[in-house]
Design a protein around this motif. Structure first.
Motif: not given
Ligand code: SF4
Lengths: 220, 492
Positions: A114-137
């Motif tokens: 995995l350390d040799r992989v350049d990038s990763v793409i994911t979706a997320c579960a929810v994002a929180i506006a007030e704190t600027g947070t994305i949450v992955l589940d």
């Protein structure tokens, strides 16, 4: 007597003076705090998310659903990535316009691979506006925790406005505690050296968040 | 509780040395003033701070009041989720449990994410004695560990070191432990961080065992929560096959919903951020994702004794945000090392003597390591009345009385006249000789008047009987705070 019994016995003796009462927990705590801060329209909430993400040095992009594949291809090319880790349930269409090598998220791959992989793409579960947070589940379109940890570049796609909430109190009910959860607010950072903020010690040093407008025409 | 630094002098003696260390004082002042100004701003962003603070206090008090019930519930939910729960009455037992767990894996190296609980019990040293090497992976902890040093702040443990010193430590020590520092390493923070990244990554990728603490444990769901910035926590919690979390029994919250309070108050109080970069939550084990074996070691180590004290038990509400350190005029001058424990500053002054008892010189003097200005109470996100506990502990030191040690009620003798008196007087004299410490503000809330007696309690009374205590300032703390922009503009 087991240590468990010893400790529990000590606890009981220590609080013997305290009236226990039998108020149910829901009524035991005064939750007079706010469910969200401020009164915003849906658009304003998404704007606030973008603003707060950027404030913590995530790179934010916004696009329409039809533009997503081209945008992602551009981000990978712009960074010179030759390989990208992909969760098993990621929407195929998102990668339709890039030909970088895909590295599937497999249980038997090693951290070194995995350390040799350049990038990763994911979706997320929810994002929180007030704190600027994305949450992955760990859902099928987000993959194992480690794929968003070891590669140095993370692209996270947030469907707006459906996946965006205003606040932490609004986010928790949408998450399942039984799943492994990772809350991300900006890239890895440290202020340990004379309080100078430095991006990235261990996690991905670059976090790009794509806010894709997923609302069907005439939606709510 | 172990973890008193060996041969630690009393607070006033240790503080005396620190006060004369110009670099240390300069670094500390810069750090505390920067963080507290930022914190005030972060707190001002949420209009319901007072309500969040009150809810946080109530949740923690309720939990402590029913701690037996929540511990049992937590044990059930962690077990149901595939975790294994262990109980430890004291530091030795906790260390033995962890060492045995590591040995069972056949490994002789572990990676660790910064944890005050494991520092408190002296875990690294205990593992070392068993031939197990524990690598601290937090950048600051790495600096401290490589520098063969001690942490000086809860949040920024290496704040007493400046970039030049850090560069030297890295260049000199890294090769001893693994990947050496790059050739020609300069002292820019970015280069230093990069050197640490490469050095530690080597360890993360091969680690089979991770050790952590936890900021919160949810009784209802069995969920563990670790809040951090760098990602070293995620590394330790995700990549190894075995994860061992060592957590104090007071870290429980009853429900999942309760996190909505602390995930708002902790980051803002601590790093002055809306949210810290990473928060990891896990519930037992998950097939194919993260460690396949999870051990939770619940430690008492003086906590139940603290719980038995009606006034002092509120210290167990602490969520280790470190806000009280950054506003404390005594801490700012004395530095973290003077407190002789892993918990420095105002919280250390009330927590350490309760966890460890007040038998040693350092622990007997800690309740005097304060000017009782009340700034720590004002900023505390769970409203711990630190001055109240300090006064209470002073009385206990000098008057003796019934306390609980290791679960048994014992009657403490009044501290022997001379030694205690001298310790108290040295502390008082020290604080008053540094008028800045007092000028920083006195607490004028009406109920706090009893904290500003005309004479000092206990043995200090003999001293204050013949001297006037400094008068209280005419300006209330809050006004001072606003006028001086949180202390930034006093030009001290
Ligand atoms: S006592 Fe309060 S302010 Fe100090 S570290 Fe604990 S929670 Fe934070």
């Amino acid at each position: 007597m087991s240590t468990r019994d010893v400790v529990l016995g000590r606890v009981r003796r220590a609080i013997a003076d305290v009236p226990r009462g039998n108020t149910p927990y829901e009524q035991a705590v005064d939750r007079g705090y706010l469910r969200e801060h401020g009164d915003r329209s849906v658009e304003e909430t998404v704007d606030l998310l973008a603003e707060n993400l950027a404030d913590y040095r995530a790179i934010v992009h916004r696009c329409e659903a039809g533009e997503l594949a081209a945008l992602i291809a551009g981000l990978l090319a712009g960074r010179g990535s030759t390989s990208v880790a992909v969760p098993p349930g990621l929407d195929e269409a998102w990668l339709a316009e890039t030909d970088v090598t895909r590295v599937p998220d497999r249980g038997d791959s090693t951290p070194h691979e995995l350390d040799r992989v350049d990038s990763v793409i994911t979706a997320c579960a929810v994002a929180i506006a007030e704190t600027g947070t994305i949450v992955l589940d760990g859902g099928p379109d987000q993959g194992r925790r480690r794929i968003t940890l070891v590669p140095d570049h993370h692209i996270c796609v947030v469907r707006v406005p459906d996946q965006v909430v205003s606040s932490v109190p609004q986010a928790l009910p949408r998450l399942d505690p039984a799943r492994p959860l990772t809350w991300i607010s900006g890239p890895s950072a440290t202020s340990d050296i004379e309080l100078d903020r430095v991006e990235g010690v261990h996690g991905p040093r670059t976090l790009e968040v794509v806010l894709v407008n997923d609302r069907t025409v005439g939606g709510n | 509780m172990s973890g008193t630094f060996v041969g630690m002098p009393s607070f006033p003696k240790a503080a005396h040395e620190a006060v004369h260390n110009q670099t240390l004082r300069g670094n500390l002042r810069h750090a505390t003033h920067t963080i507290r100004a930022k914190r005030a701003k972060a707190v001002a962003e949420v209009s319901d701070w007072a309500e969040l603070r009150e809810a946080g206090k109530q949740i923690k008090d309720h939990t402590l009041r029913h701690l037996d019930r929540y511990l049992v519930q937590l044990e059930e939910s962690v077990t149901a989720a595939g975790g294994i729960v262990h109980w430890a009455a004291d530091a030795d037992e906790a260390n033995r449990i962890v060492a045995d767990l590591v040995k069972t894996t056949g490994e002789s190296e572990v990676v660790k994410v910064k944890s005050m609980a494991t520092q408190e019990i002296g875990l690294n040293e205990a593992l070392e004695a068993e031939g197990i090497h524990a690598y601290e992976t937090d950048l600051a902890e790495l600096i401290v560990q490589l520098g063969k040093d001690r942490p000086s702040h809860i949040l920024v443990p290496a704040i007493h070191r400046n970039r030049g010193e850090i560069r030297e430590i890295f260049a000199r020590e890294m090769s001893e432990w693994g990947r050496p520092a790059p050739e020609g390493l300069t002292d820019t923070p970015a280069e230093l961080a990069e050197a640490a990244r490469l050095h530690l990554r080597e360890k993360f990728l091969r680690a089979k065992v991770g050790i952590s603490g936890a900021n919160f444990m949810v009784a209802e769901t069995g969920t563990m929560v670790v809040v951090e910035s760098e990602g070293n926590g995620r590394m330790c919690l995700t990549l190894p096959e075995t994860l061992i979390s060592v957590v104090g029994i007071e870290k429980i919250v009853p429900t999942w919903q309760d996190l909505e309070v602390f995930l708002q108050t902790l980051p803002r109080s601590s790093t002055a951020e809306r949210m810290n970069p990473y928060t990891s939550m896990w519930t037992g084990t998950t097939d194919g994702d993260g460690p396949s074996t999870f051990h939770l070691v619940l430690i008492d180590n003086g906590r139940t004794d603290t719980l038995a004290d009606e006034v002092g038990r509120q210290a167990l509400r602490c969520i280790r945000c470190s806000a009280c350190l950054n506003v404390c005029p005594v801490y700012e001058r004395a530095g973290g090392h003077a407190y002789g424990s892993v918990y420095p500053g105002p919280i250390g002054a009330i927590l350490s003597p309760q966890l460890r008892g007040t038998a040693s010189e350092i622990d007997a003097s800690l309740p005097y390591a304060s000017s009782l200005c009340g700034a720590c109470y004002e900023v505390c996100p769970v409203a711990i009345d630190i001055p109240e506990v300090l006064v209470h502990l002073r009385e206990r030191v000098v008057e003796g009385g019934a306390v609980t040690r290791d679960g048994n009620e014992v009657v403490l003798k009044p501290a022997k006249g001379h030694a205690a008196e001298r310790a108290a007087m040295r502390a008082a004299r020290w604080a008053f000789k540094h008028p800045g410490a007092l000028r920083t503000g006195q607490r004028l809330a009406s109920r706090s008047r009893r904290f500003h007696p005309r004479s000092l309690p206990g043995p200090g009374a003999a001293w204050s009987a013949t001297r006037d205590l400094p008068t209280m300032p005419s300006e209330p703390f809050r006004d001072w705070w606003q006028r001086t922009n949180g202390g930034k503009d006093t030009g001290k």
